[in-house]
Each structure stands twice: as C-alpha cells, then as structure tokens.
Design a protein around this motif. Structure first.
Motif, PDB file in Angstrom:
ATOM      1  N   LEU A  11       1.961 -12.096  -1.491  1.00  0.00           N
ATOM      2  CA  LEU A  11       1.753 -13.042  -2.382  1.00  0.00           C
ATOM      3  C   LEU A  11       2.286 -14.418  -2.088  1.00  0.00           C
ATOM      4  O   LEU A  11       3.801 -14.037  -1.717  1.00  0.00           O
ATOM      5  N   VAL A  17       3.635 -15.190 -13.007  1.00  0.00           N
ATOM      6  CA  VAL A  17       2.508 -14.480 -12.436  1.00  0.00           C
ATOM      7  C   VAL A  17       2.692 -13.641 -11.181  1.00  0.00           C
ATOM      8  O   VAL A  17       2.047 -12.373 -11.215  1.00  0.00           O
ATOM      9  N   LEU A  20       4.904 -10.192 -11.972  1.00  0.00           N
ATOM     10  CA  LEU A  20       3.817  -9.377 -12.547  1.00  0.00           C
ATOM     11  C   LEU A  20       2.865  -8.761 -11.743  1.00  0.00           C
ATOM     12  O   LEU A  20       2.732  -7.605 -11.699  1.00  0.00           O
ATOM     13  N   LEU A  21       2.231  -9.612 -11.026  1.00  0.00           N
ATOM     14  CA  LEU A  21       1.146  -9.022 -10.129  1.00  0.00           C
ATOM     15  C   LEU A  21       1.678  -8.269  -8.972  1.00  0.00           C
ATOM     16  O   LEU A  21       1.252  -6.987  -8.732  1.00  0.00           O
ATOM     17  N   ILE A  24       2.028  -4.766 -10.494  1.00  0.00           N
ATOM     18  CA  ILE A  24       0.896  -4.159 -10.990  1.00  0.00           C
ATOM     19  C   ILE A  24       0.460  -3.653  -9.703  1.00  0.00           C
ATOM     20  O   ILE A  24      -0.171  -2.398  -9.635  1.00  0.00           O
ATOM     21  N   THR A 164      -0.051 -17.121  -5.938  1.00  0.00           N
ATOM     22  CA  THR A 164       0.638 -17.227  -7.305  1.00  0.00           C
ATOM     23  C   THR A 164       1.632 -18.291  -7.105  1.00  0.00           C
ATOM     24  O   THR A 164       2.358 -18.227  -7.773  1.00  0.00           O
ATOM     25  N   PHE A 322      -1.374 -14.003 -16.954  1.00  0.00           N
ATOM     26  CA  PHE A 322      -0.902 -12.694 -17.228  1.00  0.00           C
ATOM     27  C   PHE A 322      -2.385 -11.893 -17.423  1.00  0.00           C
ATOM     28  O   PHE A 322      -2.720 -10.767 -16.806  1.00  0.00           O
ATOM     29  N   ASP A 324      -5.458 -12.813 -16.037  1.00  0.00           N
ATOM     30  CA  ASP A 324      -5.848 -12.782 -14.565  1.00  0.00           C
ATOM     31  C   ASP A 324      -5.468 -11.401 -14.069  1.00  0.00           C
ATOM     32  O   ASP A 324      -6.063 -10.618 -13.370  1.00  0.00           O
ATOM     33  N   CYS A 325      -3.962 -11.341 -14.091  1.00  0.00           N
ATOM     34  CA  CYS A 325      -3.257  -9.933 -13.523  1.00  0.00           C
ATOM     35  C   CYS A 325      -3.944  -8.827 -14.226  1.00  0.00           C
ATOM     36  O   CYS A 325      -4.337  -7.868 -13.353  1.00  0.00           O
ATOM     37  N   GLN A 326      -4.309  -9.065 -15.396  1.00  0.00           N
ATOM     38  CA  GLN A 326      -4.887  -7.776 -16.174  1.00  0.00           C
ATOM     39  C   GLN A 326      -6.436  -7.493 -15.408  1.00  0.00           C
ATOM     40  O   GLN A 326      -6.643  -6.384 -15.345  1.00  0.00           O
ATOM     41  N   ILE A 328      -7.214  -8.170 -12.389  1.00  0.00           N
ATOM     42  CA  ILE A 328      -6.898  -7.577 -11.211  1.00  0.00           C
ATOM     43  C   ILE A 328      -6.681  -6.157 -11.105  1.00  0.00           C
ATOM     44  O   ILE A 328      -7.143  -5.255 -10.655  1.00  0.00           O
TER      45      ILE A 328
END
Ligand code: FAD
Length: 454
Positions: A11, A17, A20-21, A24, A164, A322, A324-326, A328
């Motif tokens: 990353l 972001v 958080l990513l 995840i 990100t 966030f 977007d992360c969801q 993914i």
C-alpha cells in the motif's frame, strides 16, 4: 507471492483509507507492507492546523462494524443529530438530519481514528508500516517502487500495489501515464478553508450544544464547528480564496477583527486566540479530482482520495474511501485463494463499481456547499425540507430525502444522486402548488409520488 508464500499486497499511504485497508487485507490473510511518507502520527504531532475532526457516517461505519471495531470506537465519537444554524441576532435553530433518533452522524478526531486503525492493523502481525518513507516513483514494468527515507533512497519490489496516497497520488500518476485513454480532471475550488478553535469552558464542557454540527451560513462564506471529546470545537472558515471578501483580504489583525465583528460577532469572543490562530494556521485548498482508469492490469489500483478527491461539504470523502475498502473486502479473495484469482478482472471490477459512485458524491458534495452556506436560511429550502420529511413520514419505503440516502443508507451514491434530481422536481412542484405542508393530503401525495415514478 512473497518469500514465505503468504501473498503480499503493498500500500502507498497509511492515512485513513490506507490504514483501514491494511487491516481488512490482513484479516483476509495477506501480508501488507505500507509505505507512508509522514512520521508515525502516534509519536509525532503532524496535525498542523488541518482538518482535526471529521464526520463519520453509515457508509464509513459499515466496514468498521464488520471488523468488530465499533465498540472500541464508541468512546471516540460524538453523535451530531442535525445542523445548528446560527443567524446573527436570532436564536440558533436545529435542523435535524432525519426523523429518527438514529439519523445521526458522528464527530471523530482524524488523528485518533488513524492512530487506532494503524495499531489495529499492526496488531494483526501481518502489517508492516514504514513511516518517513515517501514513494517517489512507481515502475509498473519492473514492479518496483523508489522510496525516499530522509537522506536515503532505496528500491523495493511489489507484486500488487494499491494507491491510498491521497489527492496528490503518485500511484495515480503512474497508472494514468500507462494508459492512452486516461482521463484526469482536477478542479480546484475557488474557495479555501482555515481551522480555528473554541476551547472548553472552565468546567471542561462544550460551550455550545455538543450534539450538533454548527453552521454560521453567510451566503458567500460560512463557519462550521464540530465537537471534540475534550470539550472543545474545531471551527472551520470556508471563504473565497481571492476577491473582495476573501482569504486574500482578511489577512491581518485589523481585517480579521473587522471581518469577524461584521459577520460572526456572537461567536467571535469564543474563538480562542482568533487573530493568532488565524494567522498561524494554514489556508487549505480544496479540489475535485476525477480520473480513470483506476487500475493498471493486475498490478495496481487506486482508491480513496487518490482516485476521487472531493470537496468536504457532504462530509463524505473518508466515508466514500471506507466504502471503497468495503468493496475490496467483499470482492477480494482470501489470501489462500489469491493465486487462482483473476486479479486484472478483480481490480477492473472494483474500479467499475466504484467510479460512477465516486463521481456522483463529488457532484453532490459541490452542491452541498451552496446548501450549507446559503440555502439553509432560505424559506424555499426549509419549505422543501418540510415537504420531504412529510413524504418520508407517510411513505418511508418510497421516499427518503437525498441527504438521508447519502448519510444514513448504503444505496449507491449514483442512485441517490439520480433519485435526488427527481425528488427536487417533485418538491418544487409541491412548493408551487401548496403554501404549507398542512394543505397536502396523504392521498394527493400518493398520486404525486406515483406520477413521478416513486
Ligand atoms: P489521505 O487522508 O490524504 O491519506 C493519504 C496518505 O498517504 C497520507 O498519510 C500521506 O502522508 C500519504 N502519502 C501521500 N503521498 C505519499 C507518497 N508519495 N508516499 C507515501 N505516502 C504518501 N471526509 C469525511 O468523510 N467526513 C468529513 O467530515 C470530512 N471533512 C473534511 C474536512 C476537510 C477540511 C477536508 C480537507 C477533508 C475532509 N474530509 C472528510 C475528507 C477526508 O479528509 C479525506 O477524504 C480522507 O482523508 C481521504 O483519506 P485517504 O487515506 O484516501 O487520503
């Protein structure tokens, strides 16, 4: 595939972001290397007078909830149930965000949330964060990143790279440079912002209602204030960058005092060290960035502000990132299935799903600036809002105001935007046909909704 056979994702950027990513991806079993240009904000104060707190809403909450984090975040957030609108010489009035007690958004410290997510990511044991590590170049031919660390620079390899790295993304630049049909628009708003501060009272309490987002709308400019946990408020002035009344003209002790006396006299005494803070804090610019493609084959993808920086007036930049992360989280395979996945299709699919929605919230955020600084005090706006609430009350399955669709639901932004345009025409017709909500009957409203296809 990394050395020890655990698939690795790199990353660029460990902001809201990126952190958080990272978490995840680690929960899916990936090893994650994060390169972050700034120092570790858990050890060094890097806030520098910029966007100290943010509004967290349902779209941002969902991935946090799915990671089981909301119970840990609960004592970091302050619910805000509506806009407290301050008109000079009048009592402030609350315009509730919705009709339900759960229709609230939450004020949270950017730094605290970022720190918390970085720590949670590191605690998985799968995430390594390299601070003070600025990516200066991305080479998708050789899968290598050039990293500048203070006086030193080095080259590292990556397999999959997710950018990100915010509005000035180097990953975006590298992806766009490789595509003949790439598109990039950067629209810098002709308004800027500056952060100010209201300190707690002598008891450590908030000086104004803490469960509201305060707005002092003044037409061409406005002040807003969001509560902090320590009893203070972060106040932001939004105003033209250049022009007669602008950051270019309101710039020294005399002009700052005169400006606040003329437009914000009631709150001025509460603004801590107004002149000093105003002069010391930077003036931030705001831009809408739309671009494409968001991915390069199976090697690179951008999300968050790197893909879609938006102006802050809907409080959705982080929330959209966030989300977007969801996306993914929902689409990436678990690490143990990574090898057989079609990564090109996966990246392209995320981009295809998210881009139209990012474009839609970008446009709605721009529209919301006019609403916040001007419309909220117009009778026509308040009348439309009253009709909208009535329709929602009578027909909750058929009518949800646009603001609520964006802030409290998960309906794609693109749909909310399209529906909002229909709503606007319908509400306009109601305002022209009825002088007050009390004149409208439920049956007439039903007929009208049907006529508008709702
Ligand atoms: P960023 O937060 O910009 O993080 C990018 C990270 O990448 C940074 O840590 C940066 O240091 C790092 N980086 C950059 N370049 C490199 C590089 N070359 N190499 C390595 N690292 C790099 N959103 C909301 O949802 N609600 C709000 O209420 C809200 N209010 C806002 C108010 C203001 C005044 C502003 C300006 C924005 C607001 N936003 C809000 C938007 C929100 O701040 C952004 O959408 C969000 O921070 C985007 O997160 P990000 O991680 O994508 O980017």
């Amino acid at each position: 595939m990394s050395d020890n056979q655990t698939p690795m994702i790199t990353l660029a950027g460990g902001g809201l972001v990126g952190s958080l990513l990272a978490l995840i991806l680690a929960k899916k079993g990936y090893r994650v290397e994060v390169y972050e240009s700034r120092p570790d904000l858990r050890r060094v104060d890097i806030s520098a007078g910029r966007s100290i707190n943010l509004a967290l809403a349902n779209r941002g909450i969902k991935p946090l909830e799915q990671l089981g984090l909301m119970s840990k975040i609960n004592d970091m957030i302050i619910p805000m149930r509506g806009r407290m609108v301050h008109v000079e010489g009048e009592t402030a009035t609350l315009q509730p965000y919705g009709q339900h007690e759960y229709d609230v958004i939450y004020s949270i410290s950017r730094g605290e949330l970022n720190s918390f997510l970085l720590t949670e990511a590191e605690n998985t044991g799968l995430v390594t964060i390299h601070f003070d590590s600025k990516i200066s170049q991305v080479d998708f031919d050789t899968n290598q990143l050039s990293i500048v660390q203070g006086e030193h620079s080095q080259t590292v390899s990556f397999d999959k790279l997710i950018g990100t790295d915010g509005a000035n993304s180097v990953v975006r630049d590298a992806i766009l440079a490789l595509n003949d049909n790439s598109q990039l628009s950067v629209d810098v708003l002709d308004h800027s912002y500056k952060e100010l501060h209201i300190s707690p009272d002598s008891q450590g309490q908030h000086k104004i209602d803490k469960q509201a987002l305060h707005i002092w709308p003044r037409g061409q400019f406005m002040l807003i204030a969001l509560p902090n946990q320590d009893g203070s408020f972060t106040v932001t002035l939004f105003m033209h960058t250049q022009g007669e009344t602008s950051f270019a003209t309101v710039k020294d002790e005399a002009t700052i005092n005169a400006f606040f006396d003329a437009h914000f006299a009631s709150i001025k005494p509460e603004l801590e060290n107004l002149v000093g803070t105003y002069i010391e804090n930077p003036t931030g610019s705001m831009a809408t960035i739309k671009c494409g493609p968001w991915n390069y084959a199976d090697k690179g993808l951008i999300i968050g502000d790197a893909a879609h920086a938006i102006v802050p007036f809907h409080g959705q930049g982080m929330n959209c990132g966030f989300e977007d992360c969801q996306s993914i989280a929902e689409h990436f395979p678990a690490a143990n299935e990574a090898e057989s996945a079609d990564w090109h299709a996966l990246f392209a699919n995320i981009a295809k799903l998210r881009k139209p929605n990012a474009d839609a919230i970008a446009d709605m955020a721009l529209e919301n600036y006019i609403e916040m600084r001007d419309s909220v005090i117009q009778d026509s706006f308040l009348q439309k809002k009253a009709f909208a609430f009535k329709l929602q009350q009578w027909f909750p399955a058929r009518f949800t105001p646009r603001y609520a669709m964006v802030m409290f639901q998960h309906r794609p932004y693109q749909e909310a935007y399209a529906l909002g345009k229909i709503h606007d025409r319908l509400l306009q017709e109601l305002c022209e046909s009825y002088s007050s909500v009390d004149e409208l009957t439920q049956q007439d409203a039903d007929t009208l909704l049907t006529r508008y296809g709702l």
